[in-house]
Design a protein around this motif. Sequence first.
Motif, mmCIF file in Angstrom:
data_model
loop_
_atom_site.group_PDB
_atom_site.id
_atom_site.type_symbol
_atom_site.label_atom_id
_atom_site.label_comp_id
_atom_site.label_asym_id
_atom_site.label_seq_id
_atom_site.Cartn_x
_atom_site.Cartn_y
_atom_site.Cartn_z
ATOM 1 N N ALA A 92 0.829 -1.208 0.000
ATOM 2 C CA ALA A 92 0.000 0.000 0.000
ATOM 3 C C ALA A 92 0.862 1.256 0.000
ATOM 4 C CB ALA A 92 -0.926 -0.020 1.218
ATOM 5 N N LEU A 93 2.014 1.204 0.662
ATOM 6 C CA LEU A 93 2.904 2.368 0.685
ATOM 7 C C LEU A 93 3.480 2.668 -0.690
ATOM 8 C CD1 LEU A 93 4.797 1.688 4.039
ATOM 9 C CD2 LEU A 93 3.228 3.581 3.588
ATOM 10 N N LYS A 94 3.663 1.619 -1.516
ATOM 11 C CA LYS A 94 4.133 1.842 -2.877
ATOM 12 C C LYS A 94 3.086 2.587 -3.703
ATOM 13 C CE LYS A 94 8.123 -0.376 -2.687
ATOM 14 N NZ LYS A 94 9.416 0.286 -2.957
ATOM 15 N N GLU A 95 1.825 2.319 -3.404
ATOM 16 C CA GLU A 95 0.740 2.944 -4.166
ATOM 17 C C GLU A 95 0.379 4.321 -3.616
ATOM 18 O OE1 GLU A 95 -2.525 0.249 -5.218
ATOM 19 O OE2 GLU A 95 -1.379 -1.362 -4.245
ATOM 20 N N ILE A 96 0.588 4.521 -2.311
ATOM 21 C CA ILE A 96 0.315 5.840 -1.703
ATOM 22 C C ILE A 96 1.630 6.322 -1.097
ATOM 23 C CG2 ILE A 96 -1.150 7.140 -0.107
ATOM 24 C CD1 ILE A 96 -2.749 5.760 -2.243
ATOM 25 N N PRO A 97 2.540 6.884 -1.885
ATOM 26 C CA PRO A 97 3.887 7.229 -1.395
ATOM 27 C C PRO A 97 3.885 8.289 -0.309
ATOM 28 C CG PRO A 97 3.528 8.097 -3.609
ATOM 29 C CD PRO A 97 2.375 7.207 -3.311
ATOM 30 N N GLY A 98 2.817 9.084 -0.226
ATOM 31 C CA GLY A 98 2.763 10.114 0.812
ATOM 32 C C GLY A 98 2.763 9.527 2.218
ATOM 33 N N ALA A 99 2.258 8.289 2.371
ATOM 34 C CA ALA A 99 2.246 7.655 3.689
ATOM 35 C C ALA A 99 3.628 7.170 4.102
ATOM 36 C CB ALA A 99 1.272 6.474 3.683
ATOM 37 N N ASN A 100 4.571 7.170 3.150
ATOM 38 C CA ASN A 100 5.940 6.732 3.422
ATOM 39 C C ASN A 100 6.918 7.907 3.367
ATOM 40 O OD1 ASN A 100 7.688 4.502 3.979
ATOM 41 N ND2 ASN A 100 8.447 4.584 1.878
ATOM 42 N N ALA A 101 6.377 9.116 3.488
ATOM 43 C CA ALA A 101 7.180 10.328 3.338
ATOM 44 C C ALA A 101 7.365 11.004 4.698
ATOM 45 C CB ALA A 101 6.515 11.279 2.346
ATOM 46 N N SER A 102 8.136 12.076 4.701
ATOM 47 C CA SER A 102 8.314 12.899 5.905
ATOM 48 C C SER A 102 8.614 14.319 5.483
ATOM 49 C CB SER A 102 9.457 12.354 6.773
ATOM 50 O OG SER A 102 10.692 12.420 6.081
#
Length: 443
Positions: free
Chosen positions: A284-294
């Motif tokens: 899911a993080l690959k599809e929604i990269p904002g959730a894996n950002a800072s």
Amino acid sequence: MLSKRIIAIAQGRALLPRNRAGAVALSRGWSVASTSARVAQFHSSKLLQAETIKVPQMAESISEGTLKTWHKQPGDPVEADEEVATIETDKIDVSVNAPSAGTITELLAGEEDTVAVGQDLFRFEPGEAGAAAAPKEGVPETKEPKPEKEAEAKIEPKEQPVEKAPPPPPPPAREGGEAKKEIKEAPKAAPPSKPKEAAKEIEVAPPRVAGARTETHVKMSRMRLRIAERLKESQNAAASLTTFNEIDMSSLIDFRKKYKEEVLKTQGVKLGFMSPFAKACCLALKEIPGANASIEGDSIVYRDYVDLSVAVATPKGLVTPVVRNADSMNFVEIEKEIAALGRKARDGKLTLEDMAGGTFTISNGGVFGSLYGTPIINVPQAAVLGMHTIKERAVVVNGQIVIRPIMVVALTYDHRLLDGREAVTFLVKIRDYLEDPRRMLLV
């Protein structure tokens, strides 16, 4: 006479006095000189060998800590790399080990003292454990010839075991049986020392009174203080918002039931729910990269890898060791890594490298029975997933009311990085992957 002595020395012959008194005096003179030399050599070597051990470098961000425990005391022998002290920092407990085998000679700080990196901590004499008490190798021990005292010393050990307590007075003839009985029971009259001490401690301890209103003040550990600081920092910095969803765990439970024995037998690890959740989050993080950002300053940092922080409860507080490159692992590899980190956390062996970084966090409060909850973001990360306990509930499937095992999941996210649509989509994707684990093979 002088010329004869010089010639004898040149030829290597020793000239000893001819009378016995002179020989004894000369031998005593050599003995005293030899003993003095031996004592001087011992002290000089001890001074040369003594080392001062300092507080080790712990991390760039850690300059001091609290000396929590001394595991050794002056005079105690230690082996190489044996733990001598434990220093508690705001992140981990740091072990101070002996550099080699030897003996502790002096402690330079007390428990609960604040110690800084590079500060003198204890003094240490290298050598084999217990060598300080043993004679030094290569230094001969000479003894004065004292025939009388040596004879006494040889006789004394033989006589000591023979010594006995004086026998009790003989009992009267008319009460022989009773007297024998008293002699047999006499040793039982003196109770052992340990029970006496234990009984004394029990008597000294104040009894608890029903309804008493007592208070206990305990100083916060550095780790607990740091946790409190980080949680408050998260609340102050992030624009936190939580969204919920429900997951039907039927397929995942069947999957685990079918393969857990095989995985345990072939891979030596238990197949749990953490690995499917971790894999679903990575996808899911690959599809929604904002959730894996800072956020760093006025920039957003997006990452094409996933370092997964897994919250682990320990007696000292919650820690979040990191599974590196979790997106490149399969279920079994993730389970092995989580199990290894969990063991290190429970044993207090986590290092700063184990907890540094992390791009997304999973917190499983379900193992403690939590039904609902809103996890707090592990700043500077963008989001955290909260897992909860599985409960059987009545749900509607294809127009029919059926009983299904349901888990409520929560996603707390930083609204500065993720909009509501992205956050909800992220959680729905996780739900879809877990309700049908075969979907994860298609991505």
